[in-house]
Design an enzyme around this catalytic site. Structure first.
Site, mmCIF file in Angstrom:
data_model
loop_
_atom_site.group_PDB
_atom_site.id
_atom_site.type_symbol
_atom_site.label_atom_id
_atom_site.label_comp_id
_atom_site.label_asym_id
_atom_site.label_seq_id
_atom_site.Cartn_x
_atom_site.Cartn_y
_atom_site.Cartn_z
ATOM 1 N N HIS A 241 -9.351 3.489 0.430
ATOM 2 C CA HIS A 241 -7.928 3.139 0.374
ATOM 3 C C HIS A 241 -7.688 2.159 -0.776
ATOM 4 O O HIS A 241 -7.612 0.957 -0.566
ATOM 5 C CB HIS A 241 -7.531 2.527 1.717
ATOM 6 N N CYS B 101 0.810 -1.216 0.000
ATOM 7 C CA CYS B 101 0.000 0.000 0.000
ATOM 8 C C CYS B 101 0.846 1.270 0.000
ATOM 9 O O CYS B 101 0.298 2.374 -0.020
ATOM 10 C CB CYS B 101 -0.997 0.006 1.155
#
Length: 364
Positions: A319, A83
């Site tokens: 996200h 991420c």
């Protein structure tokens, strides 16, 4: 040594998994952002650097370049730092410019969790060290460092309220590229929802009697974001107005069982390298995968939430893993024009125990 500057930054809307962007594979999402960033420049891009975490594999950056109609001569490289991939892509492009490898780069990230062929996540760490899922890892941090549910919910409420205020003021429209037939509003933000009540009622998501909930955590999302990076000399030559100047970056590892702590050593490292204290930093964009991360970060550095994510973040908006780091820089690029900070940080904590931080300065 050349100086790298950001001259433009854009993103798509953020969609929920299997939501409004479910029919868009990653190269398609990325293509909208790439086309928007190059439409006003007549010179070729030296390279396209994109981050991606959950597939489908292959060189998505090159695929996206071709999908967006770039000349065959425009290359592409895909990187995976989970991420943190989108932020790492920008970091790499800035260092490539510093090293003289080119003058014009597009760097960012993309994620389509909806079309990912992978049912399970990749391993972050060997089992003998510990490889917790991110929700359990967030619970580990909350328990070890005494970050209560009330502390997490307090920041989550702030994220929702800030994001709604930014939506109401039209701030996000500065960041967004149009996708035909898709509303220009992030899917996860629901202005009519009573977030105060929701935060109190939602149960723990990952552990009985835990503190991490769906309310104080991010969602699972689709989206793309990227920035147009140039050498400062090239920006002047093309008469393009730069907004952010890259100062320095750092990446560091930490215990894989406590990945939410990653931004703390990364930011400590970059401040020390540049003889700065946290008081010198005017604005920080940090990924809100979990509110526990931001609450711990704020407490560790004794920094007010006023300096952190002033327009909301991933808890409210989502996200999309590989894109999230690039969304941080895109948000920062547009916030600079409203708040006029001098020094800024973008930082992200990563599954497997990693942290990245980039130090920026405003170009006045």
């Amino acid at each position: 040594m050349k100086k790298a500057v950001i001259v433009n930054a854009k993103r798509t809307v953020i969609g929920k998994k299997n939501g409004m962007l479910r029919d868009y594979p990653p190269e398609k999402l990325a293509s909208y952002v790439i086309r928007n960033l190059v439409k006003d420049i007549d010179e070729p891009v030296d390279d396209i650097v994109f981050g991606n975490a959950v597939g489908p594999g292959g060189n998505i950056a090159r695929l996206s370049a071709l999908e967006s109609g770039q000349p065959y001569q425009t290359p592409g490289i895909t990187i995976d730092r989970q991420c943190g991939s989108g932020l790492e892509a920008i970091r790499l492009a800035c260092h490539l410019i510093q090293g003289g490898a080119g003058d014009i780069f597009i760097a960012g990230g993309v994620e389509s969790t909806s079309t990912s062929p992978f049912k399970c996540r990749a391993r972050f760490s060997p089992e003998h060290i510990g490889d917790p899922d991110m929700g359990i890892a967030a619970e580990n941090v909350a328990e070890k460092y005494g970050i209560t549910r009330e502390m997490q919910d307090e920041f989550a409420r702030l994220s929702y309220m800030r994001a709604y205020a930014s939506l109401s003021k039209g701030y996000f429209s500065d960041e967004l590229v149009q996708i035909e037939g898709i509303p220009m509003r992030d899917e996860g933000l629901k202005p009519n929802l009573n977030y105060e009540r929701m935060l109190k009622r939602v149960p723990p998501s990952f552990k009985k009697n835990g503190t991490v909930t769906a309310g104080n955590s991010c969602g699972i999302n689709d989206g793309a974001a990227a920035v147009l990076v140039m050498s400062e000399e090239k920006a002047r030559e093309l008469n393009v107005k730069p907004v952010l100047r890259f100062v320095d970056s750092t990446v560091i590892g930490t215990d894989p069982n406590f990945p939410a702590t990653g931004p703390i050593p990364a930011v400590s490292n970059i401040l020390a390298k540049n003889n700065l204290s946290v008081e010198d930093i005017d604005l920080i964009e940090i990924n809100e995968a979990f509110a526990v991360k931001v609450a711990l970060f704020s407490r560790t550095f004794s920094i007010s939430y006023d300096k952190i994510n002033p327009e909301g973040g991933a808890i409210a908006l989502g996200h999309p893993y590989g894109a999230s780091g690039a969304i941080l820089v895109t948000r920062l690029f547009h916030e600079v024009k409203r708040y006029f900070p001098d020094l800024m940080l973008s930082a992200i904590g990563i599954g497997g125990g990693l942290g990245i931080a980039i130090l920026w300065e405003r170009i006045s």
